[in-house]
Design a protein around this motif. Structure first.
Motif, PDB file in Angstrom:
ATOM      1  N   PRO A 185     161.299  23.995 -58.653  1.00  0.00           N
ATOM      2  CA  PRO A 185     162.506  23.975 -57.819  1.00  0.00           C
ATOM      3  C   PRO A 185     162.158  23.725 -56.347  1.00  0.00           C
ATOM      4  CG  PRO A 185     162.449  25.931 -59.212  1.00  0.00           C
ATOM      5  CD  PRO A 185     161.130  25.252 -59.347  1.00  0.00           C
ATOM      6  N   GLY A 186     162.900  22.840 -55.721  1.00  0.00           N
ATOM      7  CA  GLY A 186     162.643  22.550 -54.311  1.00  0.00           C
ATOM      8  C   GLY A 186     161.580  21.491 -54.111  1.00  0.00           C
ATOM      9  N   GLY A 187     161.019  21.004 -55.204  1.00  0.00           N
ATOM     10  CA  GLY A 187     159.981  19.969 -55.107  1.00  0.00           C
ATOM     11  C   GLY A 187     158.595  20.544 -54.879  1.00  0.00           C
ATOM     12  N   TRP A 188     157.629  19.700 -54.961  1.00  0.00           N
ATOM     13  CA  TRP A 188     156.223  20.086 -54.814  1.00  0.00           C
ATOM     14  C   TRP A 188     155.542  19.069 -53.918  1.00  0.00           C
ATOM     15  CZ3 TRP A 188     152.571  23.614 -55.342  1.00  0.00           C
ATOM     16  CH2 TRP A 188     151.229  23.225 -55.412  1.00  0.00           C
ATOM     17  N   THR A 189     154.823  19.544 -52.935  1.00  0.00           N
ATOM     18  CA  THR A 189     154.052  18.654 -52.076  1.00  0.00           C
ATOM     19  C   THR A 189     152.665  18.528 -52.684  1.00  0.00           C
ATOM     20  OG1 THR A 189     155.261  19.418 -50.143  1.00  0.00           O
ATOM     21  CG2 THR A 189     153.171  18.281 -49.746  1.00  0.00           C
ATOM     22  N   PRO A 190     152.250  17.322 -53.066  1.00  0.00           N
ATOM     23  CA  PRO A 190     150.929  17.157 -53.680  1.00  0.00           C
ATOM     24  C   PRO A 190     149.813  17.771 -52.834  1.00  0.00           C
ATOM     25  CG  PRO A 190     152.175  15.140 -53.865  1.00  0.00           C
ATOM     26  CD  PRO A 190     152.965  16.047 -52.958  1.00  0.00           C
ATOM     27  N   TYR A 235     140.915  22.678 -50.232  1.00  0.00           N
ATOM     28  CA  TYR A 235     142.220  22.190 -50.632  1.00  0.00           C
ATOM     29  C   TYR A 235     143.123  22.108 -49.418  1.00  0.00           C
ATOM     30  CZ  TYR A 235     143.462  27.114 -50.392  1.00  0.00           C
ATOM     31  OH  TYR A 235     143.662  28.392 -49.971  1.00  0.00           O
ATOM     32  N   ALA A 236     144.047  21.201 -49.505  1.00  0.00           N
ATOM     33  CA  ALA A 236     145.034  21.035 -48.441  1.00  0.00           C
ATOM     34  C   ALA A 236     146.146  20.138 -48.938  1.00  0.00           C
ATOM     35  CB  ALA A 236     144.403  20.430 -47.201  1.00  0.00           C
ATOM     36  N   ALA A 247     144.889  29.031 -55.227  1.00  0.00           N
ATOM     37  CA  ALA A 247     145.559  28.348 -54.108  1.00  0.00           C
ATOM     38  C   ALA A 247     146.840  27.673 -54.575  1.00  0.00           C
ATOM     39  CB  ALA A 247     144.620  27.316 -53.489  1.00  0.00           C
ATOM     40  N   LEU A 248     146.834  27.151 -55.785  1.00  0.00           N
ATOM     41  CA  LEU A 248     148.037  26.503 -56.315  1.00  0.00           C
ATOM     42  C   LEU A 248     149.154  27.521 -56.534  1.00  0.00           C
ATOM     43  CD1 LEU A 248     146.313  24.191 -58.941  1.00  0.00           C
ATOM     44  CD2 LEU A 248     147.212  23.519 -56.713  1.00  0.00           C
ATOM     45  N   VAL A 249     148.814  28.681 -57.076  1.00  0.00           N
ATOM     46  CA  VAL A 249     149.816  29.717 -57.335  1.00  0.00           C
ATOM     47  C   VAL A 249     150.375  30.250 -56.018  1.00  0.00           C
ATOM     48  CG1 VAL A 249     150.222  31.996 -58.364  1.00  0.00           C
ATOM     49  CG2 VAL A 249     148.815  30.332 -59.565  1.00  0.00           C
ATOM     50  N   VAL A 250     149.509  30.461 -55.035  1.00  0.00           N
ATOM     51  CA  VAL A 250     149.974  30.932 -53.722  1.00  0.00           C
ATOM     52  C   VAL A 250     150.899  29.898 -53.092  1.00  0.00           C
ATOM     53  CG1 VAL A 250     149.235  31.508 -51.367  1.00  0.00           C
ATOM     54  CG2 VAL A 250     148.019  32.482 -53.320  1.00  0.00           C
ATOM     55  N   GLU A 251     150.554  28.623 -53.222  1.00  0.00           N
ATOM     56  CA  GLU A 251     151.395  27.561 -52.670  1.00  0.00           C
ATOM     57  C   GLU A 251     152.759  27.533 -53.362  1.00  0.00           C
ATOM     58  OE1 GLU A 251     152.467  24.600 -50.115  1.00  0.00           O
ATOM     59  OE2 GLU A 251     150.612  25.749 -50.045  1.00  0.00           O
ATOM     60  N   LEU A 252     152.778  27.799 -54.655  1.00  0.00           N
ATOM     61  CA  LEU A 252     154.026  27.809 -55.411  1.00  0.00           C
ATOM     62  C   LEU A 252     154.918  28.988 -55.051  1.00  0.00           C
ATOM     63  CD1 LEU A 252     152.878  26.943 -59.036  1.00  0.00           C
ATOM     64  CD2 LEU A 252     154.575  25.698 -57.717  1.00  0.00           C
ATOM     65  N   LEU A 253     154.314  30.178 -55.044  1.00  0.00           N
ATOM     66  CA  LEU A 253     155.104  31.404 -54.980  1.00  0.00           C
ATOM     67  C   LEU A 253     155.006  32.174 -53.672  1.00  0.00           C
ATOM     68  CD1 LEU A 253     154.156  32.696 -58.546  1.00  0.00           C
ATOM     69  CD2 LEU A 253     156.172  31.378 -57.893  1.00  0.00           C
ATOM     70  N   GLY A 254     154.051  31.823 -52.844  1.00  0.00           N
ATOM     71  CA  GLY A 254     153.826  32.617 -51.640  1.00  0.00           C
ATOM     72  C   GLY A 254     152.791  33.695 -51.904  1.00  0.00           C
TER      73      GLY A 254
END
Length: 179
Positions: free
Chosen positions: A164-169, A39-40, A73-80
């Motif tokens: 919030p703050g948008g999401w980078t696909p 993923y990236a 990976a999606l959750v980490v990208e969302l929340l850190g």
């Protein structure tokens, strides 16, 4: 002399060499697979530092089925990293997800072309809904027993509201081998 020629032709025509190409059907893709997901947020990032996750999935008739979808990976990208730990721990690794598809054989009859029809990925424990898109078709090479496809985590909603703050696909690329 005629008898020797007939015997010689008989041996020459019987060969165990099987050079005929493998001709498949759309059902050949059905079965259990193991492989990796990378993923990236961009292809450049994936090529520079691919992070691979080992996983298994099952293909049955008209769907790709994950018993343990690699959502972490999606959750980490969302929340850190730190904030995602309790959520990942609460959900565990048993997040089911299914991608429906329609399949056809390519012209050479050596691979199955699958048009993916993904639904949103729902992580109920976190109140998250991820819009999943498939811009390209999946492909299963009959001879190599290799399934490749890419899906995109295109948008994220938390509690029904855009993140919030948008999401980078984020692209999720799968390279799977039939067991």
């Amino acid at each position: 002399m005629m008898m020797l020629a007939v015997v010689g032709l008989t041996f020459a025509s019987c060969s165990d060499d099987d050079d005929t190409p493998t001709v498949g059907t759309v059902e050949d893709v059905n079965g259990e697979f193991t492989g990796k997901m990378t993923y990236a947020e961009s292809k450049a990032e994936a090529e520079a530092d691919p992070t691979a996750t080992e996983l298994e999935l099952k293909v049955a008739n008209d769907s790709i089925q994950f018993e343990k979808f690699p959502y972490q990976a999606l959750v980490v990208e969302l929340l850190g990293e730190e904030a995602s730990k309790p959520i990942i721990e609460a959900i565990g690794d048993s997040l089911n997800y299914k991608i429906n598809y329609t399949a056809t054989m390519n012209a050479a009859k050596d691979s199955v072309v699958m048009t993916l029809k993904p639904e949103p990925l729902k992580i109920d424990a976190a109140g998250v809904e991820v819009t999943i898109e498939a811009e390209k078709t999946a492909s299963y090479a009959v001879k190599d027993k290799n399934l490749k496809f890419t899906i995109k985590a295109a948008n994220v909603k938390v509690g029904g509201i855009d993140f919030p703050g948008g999401w980078t696909p984020m692209d999720l690329s799968f390279d799977m081998k039939k067991k």
